[in-house]
Design a protein around this motif. Structure first.
Motif, mmCIF file in Angstrom:
data_model
loop_
_atom_site.group_PDB
_atom_site.id
_atom_site.type_symbol
_atom_site.label_atom_id
_atom_site.label_comp_id
_atom_site.label_asym_id
_atom_site.label_seq_id
_atom_site.Cartn_x
_atom_site.Cartn_y
_atom_site.Cartn_z
ATOM 1 N N CYS A 238 -9.720 -0.192 5.122
ATOM 2 C CA CYS A 238 -9.033 0.973 5.130
ATOM 3 C C CYS A 238 -7.886 1.205 4.004
ATOM 4 N N LEU A 239 -7.620 0.180 3.180
ATOM 5 C CA LEU A 239 -6.648 0.087 2.227
ATOM 6 C C LEU A 239 -7.128 0.307 0.775
ATOM 7 N N VAL B 20 -7.418 7.860 6.309
ATOM 8 C CA VAL B 20 -6.875 6.833 7.667
ATOM 9 C C VAL B 20 -6.016 7.627 8.296
ATOM 10 N N ARG B 21 -5.695 7.202 9.448
ATOM 11 C CA ARG B 21 -4.647 7.109 10.427
ATOM 12 C C ARG B 21 -4.027 5.980 10.399
ATOM 13 N N VAL B 22 -2.781 5.921 9.859
ATOM 14 C CA VAL B 22 -1.705 4.778 9.515
ATOM 15 C C VAL B 22 -0.827 4.667 10.677
ATOM 16 N N VAL C 163 1.154 -1.323 -0.085
ATOM 17 C CA VAL C 163 -0.016 0.140 0.027
ATOM 18 C C VAL C 163 0.924 1.271 0.093
ATOM 19 N N THR C 164 0.415 2.175 -0.956
ATOM 20 C CA THR C 164 1.266 3.393 -0.991
ATOM 21 C C THR C 164 0.187 4.552 -0.389
ATOM 22 N N PHE C 165 0.916 5.537 0.589
ATOM 23 C CA PHE C 165 0.109 6.516 1.298
ATOM 24 C C PHE C 165 0.927 7.995 0.899
#
Length: 254
Positions: A51-52, A58-60, A24-26
């Motif tokens: 969430c993904l 989100v809060r990661v 996953v890239t945020f």
């Protein structure tokens, strides 16, 4: 073990890895763009509850792994689900904003202004339409915050401000306009442009996205403005934007 870190984030993209993991890239508010591995994410409703998906806010919670390019994703707290973009046109334009930010940002380089821009842009999409002025404002402000700010208000060579109803020349390679007298100093990719278009683009760099969303971009300028900004973006796009195909399905020429 490295300490756990936590940031507000927007999911840019994700892909399966193995049978149950996701890569996953945020885009985070304080650490820039991060890519991490979410172990068992496909089967975990407790650590990663819906969430993904791209467009999720989100809060990661994660840990940096020494000598590894991927961070280890521990969990996420959902702020806003991607399903908020349920309308097809909002989904398409939301992915367009994600793709632009993804391609114009680098891993691990904190640029809070980029997060703020994307967060604001997605919020505007949820509350209103993707107007031409809104899209041009987002694109121009993204270029500026990525270090590629174009200029529009005066000739790059002689510094003379443009007058009303003047036809100028815009050089996308130099990200600047030239008056007709200085045209010989432009590259082969330079195109003619009306001063009214340049004036409108300069204004869109300076106002909020919410304000831009309420502005009307006259039809006479819309195509020319879109072409100029597309030429400015092109050198920074490493791959085709998939979202453009989705947008084209709606017959939208904004």
């Amino acid at each position: 073990m490295t300490p756990s870190l936590s940031h507000e984030a927007i999911v840019l993209r994700s892909r399966p890895y193995g049978e149950s993991d996701l890569i996953v890239t945020f885009l985070t508010d304080a650490a820039g763009k991060l890519t991490g591995i979410a172990k068992g994410a496909k089967n975990s409703r407790r650590r990663f509850p819906n969430c993904l998906h791209p467009l999720s806010r989100v809060r990661v919670h994660y840990r940096v792994r020494p000598q590894r390019s991927l961070v280890f994703l521990e969990s996420c707290d959902l702020r806003q689900a991607a399903s908020a973009f349920s309308q097809p046109n909002k989904l398409a334009y939301g992915h367009y904003l994600l793709e632009l930010v993804d391609q114009l940002s680098l891993e691990g380089q904190p640029v809070p202004e980029l997060f703020s821009l994307l967060d604001s842009g997605l919020g505007c999409l949820l509350s209103g339409p993707a107007t031409a002025a809104f899209l041009r404002a987002f694109e121009l402000q993204l270029l500026a915050r990525s270090g590629y700010e174009p200029r529009f208000h005066a000739c790059k060579r002689c510094e003379r401000p443009f007058t009303s109803n003047e036809t100028a020349v815009f050089d996308p390679e130099l990200a600047a306009p030239f008056c007709r007298q200085c045209r010989e100093h432009t590259s082969a990719s330079a195109v003619a442009v009306e001063s009214a278009t340049l004036e409108r683009l300069e204004a869109l760099k300076r106002i909020s996205l919410a304000q831009a969303q309420q502005k009307d971009l006259p039809a006479a300028l819309r195509s020319e403005a879109g072409e100029i900004v597309a030429r400015l973006l092109a050198p920074h796009l490493r791959r085709p934007l998939v979202s453009l195909r989705l947008i084209a399905q709606f017959g939208d020429n904004r």
